[in-house]
Scaffold this active site. Structure first.
Site, PDB file in Angstrom:
ATOM      1  CG  HIS A 129      -1.891   1.011   1.392  1.00  0.00           C
ATOM      2  ND1 HIS A 129      -1.619   2.288   1.814  1.00  0.00           N
ATOM      3  CD2 HIS A 129      -3.230   0.967   1.171  1.00  0.00           C
ATOM      4  CE1 HIS A 129      -2.753   2.985   1.840  1.00  0.00           C
ATOM      5  NE2 HIS A 129      -3.734   2.207   1.453  1.00  0.00           N
ATOM      6  CG  ASP A 205       0.949  -2.228   6.268  1.00  0.00           C
ATOM      7  OD1 ASP A 205       0.054  -2.258   7.136  1.00  0.00           O
ATOM      8  OD2 ASP A 205       0.839  -1.609   5.190  1.00  0.00           O
ATOM      9  CD  GLN A 208      -6.553  -4.235   4.284  1.00  0.00           C
ATOM     10  OE1 GLN A 208      -7.476  -4.970   4.595  1.00  0.00           O
ATOM     11  NE2 GLN A 208      -6.741  -2.954   3.996  1.00  0.00           N
ATOM     12  CE  LYS A 231      -6.783   0.447   6.537  1.00  0.00           C
ATOM     13  NZ  LYS A 231      -7.505   0.771   5.306  1.00  0.00           N
ATOM     14  CB  CYS A 371      -3.608   3.647  -1.582  1.00  0.00           C
ATOM     15  SG  CYS A 371      -4.847   4.880  -1.222  1.00  0.00           S
TER      16      CYS A 371
END
Ligand SMILES: Cc1ncc(COP(=O)(O)O)c(C=O)c1O
Ligand SMILES: Cc1ncc(COP(=O)(O)O)c(C=O)c1O
Lengths: 413, 137, 413, 137
Positions: A129, A205, A208, A231, A371
């Protein structure tokens, strides 16, 4: 955790049935929200926690000794402990940020920038991302370090065997656990193990994955792990960064301001201890309370049940899409079958037009570049359609999507 | 014109757009990119004494963008350059407030159907921006 | 604005009576909250706005074209317009940040750092909060610019007549409108006028003033103005920065991430237009809605009534304190009589002990350095007691404070 | 001991603290600063063969800090250096959980009254940290 529920077999535990009661404002008869990878709907307990913060804890955190102030401070630290425990991190190694984006920038600007040497390499994956690409892109431009891309094969598996990745010139590997476009799961445990053995730093990261894949930073032994509350069914405006204890000692604050200093005179500034020195400004207490409530909400469901539920539902969506003659499915990151995020295109119909027809039929899917310019440039597409699932989705959401695709095909081809 | 009718008109433009075609070296070219979706359009223009003699476009774009380009084409050939801004302002007025359709050039009116979707406004504007740029070259 | 109310004379308009109904969770019989300069209690309308955001607008802002996504985007931009209007700024020149602290750091790191030259001077005042001191301190250390302090006289008035301040080597004057320790009001209009005439940039820290002093950036014509929502009855985790249009063109983003780029390839990044390029990451929509609701709340009271109310109440507190033989009052910034923030010490009793006795008696006042090391080092005290007022305070809060001070004196001397 | 009684004991320490006094050059000195309030304390110590022979302190500090320093003084003179850590852990246990008072050295127990106020813990710990530092010199 509901221990009775936990004892039942995971596969028979109906995540949807238990979760949906908590989303009293999500009208799943009229509406099919398939954009949880962007932001999730909020369960009542999270909204309540935020509200309680504003009702009963309006006082400065870490700054006051009257009872309301003490209560605010300890509620904030309890929330930190809760969120840290959620990823199995020591409390003092988790800092609150405004977002996953800020968390990654804190690593780039507050740590990497002053340590990295020219010609050292930062490896990212093709599926990052922009939040985990642009900060490193900029860092490399200002420091003379080199940005390198780990490619993937046609099945969505990262090509991790290249020797160059594991060369001693590699400073850091920063990668997403679950892709916001390709879903799935990258092999972060293996990657972190190998990197550690080579003296390479790692940033995960988890924006998600945090909503559905179990995270254990103690076991991962990564150097950094970043995510956002919104999220994972939590509130907006708050995120977190886990920092390895050695990296923490090397890090400086991204923002300067109140609450971070021990003493100040016109020459010298003595910072407070971590995590406080990394949280300049008035802490977001209500955000932290909502964040902790989101962790409670997720851990109130049996371990692994959520990932199993959304993964299996994703597989069913994928199957249904594959049966359409004119749908091209993107691979799943890591090459698996289960994914709560799926991207696709409809032959001859622009993704915008597909999404529009879906929207007209009560189905919220996304269109655009998500993105993820690195990936879309590589795939040579400007836009993709994406669906992504939360615990409030169910099989009944499949049919309306398929109908929309058929309709869009009729209209536009 | 209701939403359905508007959509039908836009769809007709999309299916047989005016001006879609190859842009050769006689044209000066402007480009537009939509950051949301990566859509790209190239608009070529030929001018004689500040009058637009031809417009051609090529695009990787959605139906709205194609339809808007087609409308632009029909509106502006044989018009003065200054008319680009005039109609572009009408388009923007329409996107902001669909009620202004009544005072808007008829060809533009179907685009009122996207006024409630700000995320799509750029789709309709893209070719116009590219044309303006092309005329500066 | 309630136009009937607005027509009544301000002095007879009872701010308290109208406001208190909105604070249904603040129990002002049992509790005297005198720490609004740290963070304010929240009116119901603000809590509702945040809650509505989580109930009905859970969708990504600026990223989706289905109806809920469009609604989220336009709610966010409407909130921006509302907050901008509150300070009379053009909508496109207001960016949302997580706090006043982040807003100031955005100016320091995203603008000043790349423009300032060694030996140029940045002037701050003696009464700056660390949020408007530490970023500049660090900037000067890394760029070779020079940090200079505008001193004040014994009445709390800034010594603005020194020629050196207005010298062409001055790059920027960054100052607080209302001091978080000395309250009052600095003459920012005169200062901005003079600075502009000399080609000196100005930053106004409006964190303390925004809750009660009218702000008009168009008239001020400052280059930057920063504030937080949580000190103006709004939610936590969101703040704002007004940026002059010319400065905006010179500014780069503090954070890199999603939503800020037009196009990206491995060499070039093209940023989106302002304000979007300065808001990397998923926007905090519920925060923005609460922020706008706070602006509505404040502008629902007649203009200037709030400042008159809290200023006059502050004067009464001051009078009562002055009548105690053993209380030393700090001056009011700007030298006026009216201030909603007052600092003091009690002879022979440590501020901690004063605050403790007050806390035991239901009075929440602050002790400490108030993140104002510059000022406290200068005053040669380590800590001060501070009281600060909101629209929910009233005369009845005075007596309990005075009683606490008397009691503390008895106990500790 | 209830809260009132504890507060009375702390107050008595505050009003006539043991060990408050000038620190001359025979002492090795440690300093403590409380970031919340800028309170400062200097603690001087004299040692003989790892045994603490005297402690003196000077402070700009609140009643809790003074009382804790006084208690520390009464507890540690003529004790081994290693006892600093032992009692300091007892103090911290008490601040975390006032119920642990029962297993705590009697002199320390009144400090249980601040366990519910984490913002004041540092006040009680400051002199202990300074003493540890002093012993390292
Ligand atoms: C004068 C002043 N400036 C800046 C700030 C920083 O505000 P925040 O903590 O909301 O970023 C404060 C708050 O304490 C303040 O009083
Ligand atoms: C993989 C990934 N990383 C990072 C982010 C950034 O998260 P946020 O916008 O909450 O900062 C996102 C969100 O879009 C994401 O999907």
């Amino acid at each position: 955790m509901n221990s009775l529920a936990a004892k039942k077999s995971i596969s028979t535990y109906d995540v949807y049935q238990h979760a949906i009661e908590q989303f009293s404002h999500y009208d799943n008869e009229r509406y099919h929200y398939l954009d949880s990878a962007a932001t999730s709907q909020k369960p009542d307990c999270v909204i309540d926690a935020v509200t309680q913060g504003y009702r009963h804890f309006c006082a400065p955190v870490h700054r006051a000794s009257y009872p309301l102030g003490e209560a605010a401070s300890s509620a904030y630290e309890t929330a930190r402990a809760r969120v840290a425990q959620f990823i199995n991190a020591p409390t003092s190694q988790l800092i609150f940020t405004k977002s996953c984006t800020e968390a990654i920038n804190q690593v780039t600007l507050g740590w990497a920038k002053s340590i990295i040497k020219p010609q050292q390499k930062i490896w990212l994956t093709r599926m990052e991302h922009n939040a985990n690409y642009l900060p490193w892109h900029q860092l490399c431009q200002t420091t003379g370090a080199e940005l390198k891309i780990i490619e993937m094969d046609e099945d969505g598996c990262l090509l991790l065997e290249q020797e160059e990745i594991w060369h001693e010139s590699t400073f850091l590997i920063a990668l997403t656990h679950c892709s916001n476009v390709l879903g799935g799961e990258n092999p972060i445990q293996e990657l972190c193990d190998k990197a550690r053995a080579q003296g390479i730093y790692t940033l995960i990261d988890a924006a998600q994955s945090v909503s559905h894949l179990p995270l254990d930073v103690d076991k991962l032994a990564c150097d950094f792990l970043a995510f956002s509350a919104h999220k994972m069914y939590g509130p907006e405006g708050i995120g977190a960064l886990y920092i390895d204890v050695k990296r923490m000692a090397e890090m400086s604050p991204l923002l300067m301001g109140g609450g971070i200093v021990e003493s100040v005179d016109e020459q010298h500034i003595v910072l407070r201890e971590a995590p406080y020195c990394f949280e300049a400004g008035s802490p977001n207490l209500s955000g932290a309370l909502g964040f902790a409530a989101a962790a409670d909400f997720l851990q109130g469901l049996p371990a692994a049940a959520v990932s199993q539920y959304v993964g299996e539902l994703g597989r069913q969506f994928r199957q249904a899409l594959a049966q359409q003659g004119n749908v091209t499915l993107m691979p799943i990151a890591g090459g698996g079958e289960h994914s709560s995020v799926l991207s696709f295109t409809v032959d001859g119909v622009h993704p915008h037009d597909v999404a529009q027809v879906a929207a007209d039929n009560g189905v919220a899917i996304r269109t655009g570049n998500h993105c993820s310019h690195l990936l879309l440039n590589h795939l040579k597409v400007g836009a993709l359609n994406r669906l992504s699932l939360g615990v409030y989705n169910r099989r009944e959401d499949i049919e309306p999507l398929i109908k929309s695709i058929k309709l869009a095909t009729e209209i536009f081809t | 014109m209701n939403k359905k009718e508007s959509q039908a008109v836009l769809l007709a433009h999309y299916k047989s757009p005016t001006g879609l075609g190859e842009i050769d070296e006689n044209y000066s070219v402007g480009k537009g990119i939509n950051p949301l979706c990566g859509d790209e359009i190239s608009v070529g223009v030929t001018l004689e004494n500040d009058v637009i003699t031809d417009i051609k476009f090529q695009a990787r774009a959605c139906s709205i963008c194609i339809a808007s380009s087609s409308i632009m084409n029909q509106l502006l050939i044989n018009e003065k350059i200054s008319q680009i801004e005039y109609y572009y302002q009408q388009l923007n007025g329409l996107l902001k407030d669909s009620c202004s359709a009544i005072q808007t050039e008829e060809l533009l009116r179907p685009l009122a159907s996207i006024s409630a979707m700000p995320s799509r406004h750029k789709c309709a504007q893209l070719s116009w921006e590219a044309l303006s740029e092309a005329c500066k070259h």
